[in-house]
Design an enzyme around this catalytic site. Structure first.
Site, mmCIF file in Angstrom:
data_model
loop_
_atom_site.group_PDB
_atom_site.id
_atom_site.type_symbol
_atom_site.label_atom_id
_atom_site.label_comp_id
_atom_site.label_asym_id
_atom_site.label_seq_id
_atom_site.Cartn_x
_atom_site.Cartn_y
_atom_site.Cartn_z
ATOM 1 N N ASP A 14 0.829 -1.210 0.000
ATOM 2 C CA ASP A 14 0.000 0.000 0.000
ATOM 3 C C ASP A 14 0.864 1.261 0.000
ATOM 4 O O ASP A 14 0.803 2.043 0.939
ATOM 5 C CB ASP A 14 -0.936 -0.007 1.233
ATOM 6 C CG ASP A 14 -0.175 -0.105 2.557
ATOM 7 O OD1 ASP A 14 1.016 -0.511 2.540
ATOM 8 O OD2 ASP A 14 -0.752 0.227 3.610
ATOM 9 N N ASP A 19 6.826 1.031 1.863
ATOM 10 C CA ASP A 19 6.524 0.060 0.790
ATOM 11 C C ASP A 19 7.353 0.413 -0.446
ATOM 12 O O ASP A 19 7.945 -0.463 -1.091
ATOM 13 C CB ASP A 19 5.047 0.132 0.367
ATOM 14 C CG ASP A 19 4.088 -0.113 1.503
ATOM 15 O OD1 ASP A 19 3.534 -1.207 1.623
ATOM 16 O OD2 ASP A 19 3.886 0.829 2.294
ATOM 17 N N ASN A 43 -2.428 2.437 3.856
ATOM 18 C CA ASN A 43 -1.897 3.782 4.133
ATOM 19 C C ASN A 43 -2.791 4.861 3.533
ATOM 20 O O ASN A 43 -2.925 5.947 4.079
ATOM 21 C CB ASN A 43 -0.484 3.917 3.572
ATOM 22 C CG ASN A 43 0.522 3.134 4.395
ATOM 23 O OD1 ASN A 43 0.376 3.030 5.615
ATOM 24 N ND2 ASN A 43 1.521 2.573 3.741
ATOM 25 N N THR A 127 3.333 -6.109 2.269
ATOM 26 C CA THR A 127 3.766 -4.978 3.100
ATOM 27 C C THR A 127 2.614 -4.044 3.455
ATOM 28 O O THR A 127 2.835 -2.879 3.791
ATOM 29 C CB THR A 127 4.901 -4.190 2.389
ATOM 30 O OG1 THR A 127 4.433 -3.768 1.108
ATOM 31 C CG2 THR A 127 6.145 -5.038 2.242
ATOM 32 N N PHE A 168 -0.319 -1.406 12.647
ATOM 33 C CA PHE A 168 -1.251 -0.882 11.650
ATOM 34 C C PHE A 168 -1.747 -1.940 10.643
ATOM 35 O O PHE A 168 -2.960 -2.084 10.441
ATOM 36 C CB PHE A 168 -0.595 0.286 10.903
ATOM 37 C CG PHE A 168 -1.462 0.909 9.850
ATOM 38 C CD1 PHE A 168 -2.490 1.775 10.180
ATOM 39 C CD2 PHE A 168 -1.247 0.626 8.500
ATOM 40 C CE1 PHE A 168 -3.298 2.347 9.205
ATOM 41 C CE2 PHE A 168 -2.047 1.199 7.514
ATOM 42 C CZ PHE A 168 -3.074 2.056 7.868
ATOM 43 N N ASN A 169 -0.845 -2.655 9.990
ATOM 44 C CA ASN A 169 -1.272 -3.560 8.912
ATOM 45 C C ASN A 169 -2.230 -4.647 9.409
ATOM 46 O O ASN A 169 -3.135 -5.065 8.685
ATOM 47 C CB ASN A 169 -0.061 -4.242 8.251
ATOM 48 C CG ASN A 169 0.748 -3.275 7.415
ATOM 49 O OD1 ASN A 169 0.251 -2.212 7.034
ATOM 50 N ND2 ASN A 169 1.996 -3.620 7.139
ATOM 51 N N HIS A 241 10.150 -0.461 8.234
ATOM 52 C CA HIS A 241 9.210 -1.572 8.448
ATOM 53 C C HIS A 241 9.176 -2.493 7.219
ATOM 54 O O HIS A 241 9.562 -3.649 7.280
ATOM 55 C CB HIS A 241 7.799 -1.026 8.684
ATOM 56 C CG HIS A 241 7.674 -0.109 9.857
ATOM 57 N ND1 HIS A 241 7.935 -0.493 11.131
ATOM 58 C CD2 HIS A 241 7.276 1.207 9.935
ATOM 59 C CE1 HIS A 241 7.705 0.508 11.961
ATOM 60 N NE2 HIS A 241 7.312 1.554 11.262
ATOM 61 N N ASP A 242 8.648 -1.972 6.126
ATOM 62 C CA ASP A 242 8.406 -2.827 4.955
ATOM 63 C C ASP A 242 9.689 -3.350 4.302
ATOM 64 O O ASP A 242 9.721 -4.511 3.860
ATOM 65 C CB ASP A 242 7.543 -2.080 3.928
ATOM 66 C CG ASP A 242 6.150 -1.806 4.478
ATOM 67 O OD1 ASP A 242 5.729 -2.495 5.430
ATOM 68 O OD2 ASP A 242 5.473 -0.893 3.951
HETATM 69 C C1 BDR Z 1 3.230 -0.441 8.510
HETATM 70 O O1 BDR Z 1 2.167 0.517 8.438
HETATM 71 C C2 BDR Z 1 2.313 1.341 7.311
HETATM 72 O O2 BDR Z 1 2.085 2.673 7.633
HETATM 73 C C3 BDR Z 1 3.688 1.096 6.771
HETATM 74 O O3 BDR Z 1 3.713 1.205 5.357
HETATM 75 C C4 BDR Z 1 4.031 -0.302 7.236
HETATM 76 O O4 BDR Z 1 3.592 -1.265 6.304
HETATM 77 C C5 BDR Z 1 4.015 -0.207 9.790
HETATM 78 O O5 BDR Z 1 3.184 -0.364 10.901
HETATM 79 CA CA CA Z 2 2.970 -0.669 4.046
#
Ligand code: BDR
Ligand code: CA
Length: 316
Positions: A14, A19, A43, A127, A168-169, A241-242
């Site tokens: 996203d 990403d 996102n 991701t 979040f994801n 993160h990703d």
């Molecule tokens: C994840 O949340 C999104 O904002 C980032 O792209 C990442 O995949 C981190 O928590």
């Molecule tokens: Ca992401």
């Protein structure tokens, strides 16, 4: 000299700054045969993440089929993250306009076609929220053997980032995450446990800026934009993160990993979207995920800088 065969891959995400960096690294590595890019809502809305995906492909010269994913999570109400990624989902430096159109069918169909046509199992790099992957598993269980593994960014075994318990994801689509984690497919989980240690520091941004290519010019500005949000929360750098979901496939030796059975909490007043680790086998299940727990930060940053340096010759 023997050359290693490329790993067939689908990128599902996203974009989103991290990403976009993950995809940029995957393409630069030359180690993957990227068969498709699919987008998910997370996102930002699916329209925005799909537009961003096409612009990232144009920037890095990635010419593969791209398909728009599910417009919303399986059951939960949609949720976006403009505070982190901006109104466009990829605010910051100007990007080239898309160089090609999306496929006339959706992400699940594109994933299914790629898997069906592949003579060998394909790795999924996820991701964003796992809506597309879950929908694929529900619609096409017969294609499961064609998935080699799922390398995903999601969750946190010790804490969350969107709520105290949830990352979040996973929080965006907990039911999808549950389907994926219970699928029996091999999962490589890059959760907050490792991704918050995979920091790219301001001095690393400078190393990328010095490269002076069209891609590095965008990447250091993505990093700066992404860091601005995290600096206010006390981070010393931009958490990758990703990119961890890609780097763990490329450089597993940089990471400390631990197998564990991870349960997804889909309900609860406080813990919806939590990834609950069963370290001691209390639930009586074999591990369903290999969890990244730590990373050699300096080596990670060096590899990331080196991969971006490969774009010196690329002009969007
Ligand atoms: C994840 O949340 C999104 O904002 C980032 O792209 C990442 O995949 C981190 O928590
Ligand atoms: Ca992401």
């Amino acid at each position: 000299m023997t050359t290693q065969p490329k790993i067939p891959l689908i990128l599902d995400g996203d974009p989103g700054h991290d990403d976009a960096i993950a995809w940029t690294l995957a393409h630069a590595s030359g180690r993957f045969d990227i068969r498709a890019v699919t987008t998910c809502a997370g996102n930002q809305t699916i329209e925005k993440t799909t537009y961003n995906a096409l612009r990232v492909c144009a920037l890095i010269g990635l010419n593969v089929p791209v398909a728009r994913g599910c417009p919303r999570p399986l059951l939960t109400a949609p949720m976006n993250a403009p505070s982190v990624h901006g109104e466009s989902g990829l605010d910051g430096p100007a990007l080239p306009e898309p160089a090609f159109e999306i496929q006339p069918f959706g992400a699940v169909e594109l994933m299914a076609r790629v898997l069906r046509e592949s003579s060998e199992p394909v790795t999924l790099v996820s991701t964003g929220p796992m809506t597309n992957t879950a929908a694929l598993l529900l619609a096409h269980p017969e294609l499961k053997p064609k998935i080699a593994r799922i390398s995903l960014m999601g969750g946190g075994l010790l804490h969350g980032n969107w709520t105290p318990a949830a990352e979040f994801n996973i929080l965006v689509d907990p039911e999808a995450a549950k389907i994926v984690f219970e699928s029996g497919l091999p999962i490589l989980m890059a959760g907050l446990d490792v991704t918050e240690k995979a920091l790219i520091l301001p001095e690393d941004f400078a190393r990328i800026r010095e490269q002076g290519s069209a891609v590095s010019d965008v990447v250091w500005q993505w990093l700066e934009f992404f860091y601005k949000f995290h600096r206010n929360l006390g981070y010393a750098g931009a958490p990758m993160h990703d990119p961890c979901a890609v780097m763990a496939l490329l450089y597993p030796e940089l990471f400390t990993m631990k197998d564990c059975y991870v349960q997804i909490e889909t309900l609860g007043d406080y813990c919806k979207g939590a990834t609950v680790p069963d370290w001691h086998g209390a639930a009586g299940h074999a591990p369903n995920a290999t969890c990244l727990m730590d990373v050699d930060r300096d080596a990670f940053a060096d590899r990331l800088v080196q991969l971006i340096a490969r774009y010196k010759e690329v002009r969007p």
